[in-house]
Design an enzyme around this catalytic site. Structure first.
Site, PDB file in Angstrom:
ATOM      1  N   HIS A 288     -15.560 -21.132 -21.338  1.00 11.65           N
ATOM      2  CA  HIS A 288     -15.578 -19.926 -22.155  1.00 11.65           C
ATOM      3  C   HIS A 288     -15.695 -20.280 -23.640  1.00 11.65           C
ATOM      4  CE1 HIS A 288     -14.739 -17.329 -18.819  1.00 11.65           C
ATOM      5  NE2 HIS A 288     -13.569 -17.867 -18.571  1.00 11.65           N
TER       6      HIS A 288
ATOM      7  N   ARG B 265     -19.161  -6.853 -11.527  1.00  8.63           N
ATOM      8  CA  ARG B 265     -19.395  -8.058 -12.317  1.00  8.63           C
ATOM      9  C   ARG B 265     -18.897  -9.311 -11.612  1.00  8.63           C
ATOM     10  NH1 ARG B 265     -15.815  -5.921 -17.128  1.00  8.63           N
ATOM     11  NH2 ARG B 265     -17.060  -4.151 -16.473  1.00  8.63           N
TER      12      ARG B 265
ATOM     13  N   ARG C  68       0.820  -1.211   0.000  1.00  7.57           N
ATOM     14  CA  ARG C  68       0.000   0.000   0.000  1.00  7.57           C
ATOM     15  C   ARG C  68       0.857   1.265   0.000  1.00  7.57           C
ATOM     16  NH1 ARG C  68      -2.395  -4.227   0.969  1.00  7.57           N
ATOM     17  NH2 ARG C  68      -4.654  -4.480   0.795  1.00  7.57           N
TER      18      ARG C  68
ATOM     19  N   ALA D  56      -3.463 -18.664 -17.794  1.00  2.75           N
ATOM     20  CA  ALA D  56      -4.417 -19.356 -18.648  1.00  2.75           C
ATOM     21  C   ALA D  56      -5.442 -18.398 -19.244  1.00  2.75           C
ATOM     22  CB  ALA D  56      -5.136 -20.441 -17.847  1.00  2.75           C
TER      23      ALA D  56
END
Length: 787
Positions: A447, A586, A245, A414
């Protein structure tokens, strides 16, 4: 294109494409020439193979090329791409129909047909160039990929400008929906080109800080990530956690403030109140209604999260000592095995219900049975074929990169790629013979199955139904793959009915990954909505960030952060998606809907037992139901796609499937936590909820007791379904009915989704085993899931 997940990317990937400003042929040619020269300018950089130096090379090339083009055009995101995954498209063929068969306008049909042919061809070219770069990291391939991406973006700009002159008054609903999706990518562009260039510069600067940051010489990946994952030394963990941070946030704080100002201005020019409404308005319902839905979902899962949190905190106290845990019932965030406390799987050995009971060793079984990389991928292909879905084409086996190259550098994370819209689909993955990679293989092929299913849709519909659908496909399948019954069927385990102790351990492992992510998946955008709306000022960025972490995640920092803002801290910038301007909601929604998909498919398969014991392997009925949703692509609003995936049972997001899946774990946790005070001290509750929700919570919950939410109704029946329509009913909405055209209405711009052709990258939201972070050249078709 490739699909990228919500994991922290190895390489920054979200530099914005050129803006939607008028462009004649001469200026277009000049822009491409400038960008080509800019990308070549980056070539003299010495070629070095380490991931960090590859990242720096790519950032520089991308920023230089971006600035060259932005000097002429400005910036815009084209949002017809896939949910967070790079997915390459191409083919040069017309797919589907463009509305003339349903009484549409012939002129609009002609325009859409030309758009389809041109963008399909250019996306194929761009995708192939991006594939060549990511499988062979050379400066030459980077320059080619950059140039191809610029050509695609320039064509998109030209077609968008042409679309504005179309008379769409006679367009069919299908035609209007396509025009809406085209319009969504370009309708909230800043009118001032200088401000557009400034906005792109700000994003590039923040990403550059994030991508090049190191703490004491250690980059995030793999060094700091490994420390957080494996160390059990309290001070070492605190140092790595806070160190990251220190080297990220402070340098981007001012840039973030200006980024919010300009993003709000762009949203307002597009007809939104601010960036928050713009982001929430991209889900085909009014922004306030979408926010209510999200908060309802969080209310549903919060009681289960509190039970897991209570158990984990109790176990961690025994490891690190009471002196690090106060009476506030908060967990020090750096003890959870992850840089953001968003997934806790790395501390499973400390918190499993039955730590002495060994898990089935799938990695050993794979090696004992002499599995090869190709056989692992074939096993996954056979699973999808058992559902009646398509077998992968021969070209997949010839063109994919399934192992790490020995003669060149490549991006190993991947990712799943759709090179053209016919059948050229590929996976790029340095596969190892492990149980984890077996799951990843099934996920990535999910996918590809989505890509293959909607390939005959028009170009603008070759996408998931919403930005959270694509990632959920592979995750849904993964829920079936690792069920003992299925593993026994394929010979990887002997027992089809594991002991109750082993089954409970498996559910806890799942909860540490899936359930632990949900509060973080909610708060990242919750905080940015408040900033965009002016409810959080720059002088309180870090304090309010930790207020939300405390209220929602039930965590606290290793050291006090109440006055850190005065020192220039910006702890929110330690997350890539904040630095890169990438919406995060999402990933929260994807984690919700995957369990709804799973429940609907198990129902179709005739499963009648506990939901966590269901595998849909071999069910043609489940496969047909799944395929009905997959084939829709983005041609219908997401509630209709959800209904298709659930057999017409569910039109709305609902977290009750998660509660059903984890019911045995819920029962066990309630027994373990009985008599304990599990509610943690809230932070600023006004920030954690909308005013409406805060009032509802006060009425529903009263005083804080053992838990923040009292009684089983909050576990078993969500408030929205107690008060509203019965589960599965389609709710009444005040705005346009789902399915009505919204052409000219509020666009989806700002959702930061990938362009067509991006790959699907496998990765976890915390960045481990990320891979869904690819982009078509430096224009970044958007990172995905890591979720």
């Amino acid at each position: 294109m490739p699909r990228s997940g919500d994991a922290e990317p190895l390489l920054p990937t979200s530099l914005p494409p050129p803006a939607a400003l008028p462009m004649d042929a001469k200026s277009e040619k000049a822009a491409l020439a400038a960008a080509d020269a800019a990308s070549k300018k980056a070539a003299p950089l010495p070629t070095r193979s380490t991931a960090r130096k590859i990242r720096a090379r790519r950032v520089l090339a991308g920023v230089v090329a971006a600035f060259a083009l932005l000097a002429l055009f400005g910036r815009a995101w084209f949002h017809c791409g896939r949910h967070g995954k790079k997915h390459h498209r191409g083919g040069g063929r017309h797919h589907g129909h463009h509305g003339d068969g349903e009484g549409g306008d012939p002129a609009v049909a002609d325009f859409l047909a030309r758009l389809d042919a041109k963008l399909t061809a250019l996306t194929t070219k761009s995708s192939e160039a991006s594939w060549n770069y990511e499988t062979n990291l050379t400066e030459f391939n980077l320059a080619k990929s950059t140039k191809a991406g610029l050509e695609l973006n320039a064509a998109m700009l030209a077609l968008y400008q042409e679309s504005k002159d179309l008379d769409a008054s006679r367009a069919s609903p299908t035609q209007r929906r396509q025009l809406d999706r085209l319009n969504a990518g370009f309708s909230t562009v800043l009118a001032d080109p200088a401000e557009q260039a400034e906005l792109a510069n700000l994003i590039g600067k923040m990403q550059g800080i994030y991508g090049s940051a190191t703490y004491n010489g250690h980059p995030l990946e793999p060094d700091l990530t490994e420390i957080l994952a494996s160390s059990r030394d309290y001070d070492e963990l605190a140092d790595a956690y806070m160190g990251w941070r220190k080297v990220t946030g402070p340098g981007m704080r001012d840039a973030f403030t200006r980024y919010i100002e300009l993003s709000n201005k762009a949203a307002q020019q597009g007809g939104y109140r601010d960036m928050a409404d713009q982001w929430l308005g991209g889900y085909e319902m009014p922004a306030p209604e979408m926010q209510d839905l999200v908060e309802d979902l969080w209310d549903q899962v919060l009681p289960l999260y509190q039970e897991v949190h209570c158990h984990v905190r109790t176990k961690l106290k025994t490891v690190y000592g009471d002196q690090h845990f106060g009476d506030d019932n908060l967990i020090p965030a750096h003890l959870l095995g992850n840089m953001w406390g968003q997934q806790w799987g790395n501390i499973a050995d400390l918190v499993l219900p039955h730590p002495a009971v060994p898990d089935a060793d799938l990695t050993a079984a794979l090696k004992r049975q002499n599995y090869t990389v190709r056989r692992m991928h074939q096993l996954s292909d056979d699973f999808y074929a058992s559902l009646g879905l398509e077998k992968l084409p021969a070209t997949f086996w010839d063109r994919s990169m399934l192992t790490k190259p020995t003669d060149c550098d490549a991006v190993c994370h991947a990712s799943a790629w759709d090179i053209d819209t016919d059948r050229d689909v590929r996976i790029k993955m340095c596969t190892d013979i492990t149980a984890e990679d077996l799951q990843t293989v099934h996920h990535e092929q999910g996918h590809l199955q989505y890509d293959l299913a909607y390939r005959k849709q028009p170009y603008l519909f070759r996408e998931g139904a919403a930005d959270f659908f694509h990632e959920a496909i592979g995750d849904t399948i993964a829920l079936s793959v690792m069920v003992p019954k299925h593993l026994a069927e394929i010979g990887l385990v002997d027992e089809t009915d594991p002991s109750p102790e082993r089954a409970l351990n498996a559910l806890m492992r799942m909860a540490l990954e899936k359930l632990a992510f949900l509060p973080f998946g909610y708060l990242v955008d919750r905080w940015r909505w408040l900033v965009a709306r002016g409810d959080i000022q720059p002088a309180e960025y870090t304090r309010t960030w930790w207020d939300l972490v405390q209220s929602i995640q039930g965590m606290k920092p290793p050291v006090p952060r109440d006055t850190a803002d005065a020192d220039g801290a910006f702890d929110a910038g330690a997350k890539f998606h904040v630095a890169g301007g990438v919406p995060y909601l999402r990933y929260f929604l994807s984690h919700i809907v995957e369990f709804q998909f799973h429940r609907g498919l198990c129902r179709a398969a005739g499963h009648t037992g506990p939901l966590h014991e269901c595998s849909i392997s071999g069910s043609a009925e489940a496969g047909a139901q799944f395929r009905a949703m997959l084939e829709l692509g983005a041609s219908k609003p997401w509630p209709e796609a959800l209904a298709a995936a659930t057999g017409g049972e569910e039109f709305e997001l609902d977290a009750s499937a998660i509660l059903q899946y984890f019911q045995p774990l819920i029962d066990w946790l309630r027994e373990q936590n009985d008599g304990k005070k599990c509610a943690w001290a809230p932070g600023n509750e006004g920030l954690a909820r909308s005013p409406k929700k805060a009032r509802e919570a006060a009425v529903a919950c009263g005083e804080h007791g053992r838990r923040l939410h009292h009684g089983k109704p909050h576990h078993d029946v969500p408030r929205r379904h107690r008060d509203g329509p019965h589960h599965g009913e389609r709710p009444h909405r005040d705005g346009p009915h789902h399915g009505e055209s919204r052409h000219g209405d509020k666009p989806e711009h700002g959702r930061h989704r990938p362009h067509h052709g991006e790959p699907h990258h496998h990765g976890r939201p915390d960045g481990e085993h990320s891979g869904r972070r690819h982009h078509n050249g430096p224009w970044g078709r958007r990172p995905r899931r890591d979720e």
